[in-house]
Design an enzyme around this catalytic site. Structure first.
Site, PDB file in Angstrom:
ATOM      1  N   SER A   1       0.488  -0.940  -0.051  1.00  0.00           N
ATOM      2  CA  SER A   1      -0.174   0.339  -0.121  1.00  0.00           C
ATOM      3  C   SER A   1       0.969   1.355  -0.174  1.00  0.00           C
ATOM      4  CB  SER A   1      -1.284  -0.172   1.148  1.00  0.00           C
ATOM      5  OG  SER A   1      -1.457   1.301   1.292  1.00  0.00           O
TER       6      SER A   1
ATOM      7  N   TYR B   1      -1.806  -1.026  11.134  1.00  0.00           N
ATOM      8  CA  TYR B   1      -2.212  -1.416   9.550  1.00  0.00           C
ATOM      9  C   TYR B   1      -1.108  -1.072   8.565  1.00  0.00           C
ATOM     10  CZ  TYR B   1      -3.236  -1.689   4.560  1.00  0.00           C
ATOM     11  OH  TYR B   1      -3.857  -1.299   3.361  1.00  0.00           O
TER      12      TYR B   1
END
Length: 244
Positions: A140, A153
């Protein structure tokens, strides 16, 4: 990498980006081995594509991962590609009552430790494949510039980014290692969140294109701006993603 039919092991193939990857790769003639936590979701996949091989596995459980990997490589020694796609994201902040150690452990394990361990367990088969092996890690843009929420995360994706680079150095000349850097994608994980999302179909289009071009790093959608803005306006990029 996708120029000829391959046997591919994919985690998290029952929803979101993984589900679209299953459809596209299967339609392109590749053989899929799908690893997932929900037997019901895996059964749905098999009904739609009976030639798929599926294995139930809780990626947060070390023994589950080791048992599944042993069964998969015994049944499918011709796998040449591992795609570490599965991921989870929790949103409570440290100042909120919903923040728990168990959620930190689960999120870190699924997003980082499981890809590391599954890569290691798959390495003998990938190294010995006559066409060459390939590990693909789905990461990401938050690995580079974290947002305010979902701190664990972001940290787990930063760890996966660093691991992907080191693994590429270690396996150079033996197994290809590709990192896919995603923006916010419209999936069940991001349901209810704002921001400019791209569709899972668009994300997979760009992933497939990057894999065909044998890119070591595939920046998808708006994530393509990260390398440029990191050089010319890192402060601006930090502010944008902080609010993401």
């Amino acid at each position: 990498m996708l120029s000829r039919p391959r046997k591919i092991l994919l985690t998290g193939g029952s929803s979101g980006i993984g589900r679209v990857l299953v459809d596209r790769l299967h339609a392109a003639g590749h053989d899929l081995v799908v690893l997932g936590r929900s037997e019901a979701a895996l059964s749905d996949l098999r009904r739609e594509a009976p030639t798929l091989a599926t294995y139930r596995c809780d990626l947060s459980n070390q023994q589950d991962v080791e048992d599944a990997a042993a069964a998969i490589w015994s049944d499918h020694p011709d796998i040449s590609v591992l795609i570490n796609n599965a991921g989870v994201q929790f949103t409570p902040r440290f100042t909120e009552a919903g923040f728990r150690y168990d959620s930190v452990r689960y999120e870190t394990t699924v997003n980082f430790l499981a890809p590391v361990w599954l890569s290691l367990l798959s390495l003998p088969g990938l190294l010995s494949h006559p066409d060459g092996g390939h590990v693909v890690n789905i990461s990401s843009g938050l690995a580079f510039y974290p947002k305010t929420g979902s701190a664990v995360y972001c940290a787990s994706k930063a760890a996966l980014h660093s691991f992907s680079q080191s693994l590429r150095y270690q396996l150079e000349g033996g197994v290809r290692v590709t990192e896919v850097v995603l923006p916010m994608v419209d999936t069940p994980m991001t349901r209810g969140r704002g921001g400019r999302k791209i569709s899972a179909d668009q994300a997979v289009d760009e992933i497939m294109r990057g894999l065909r071009r044998r890119r070591a790093e595939i920046y998808v959608g708006r994530a393509r701006l990260i390398p440029l803005l990191a050089r010319i306006a890192p402060g601006r990029l930090r502010d944008i993603l902080r609010r993401g």
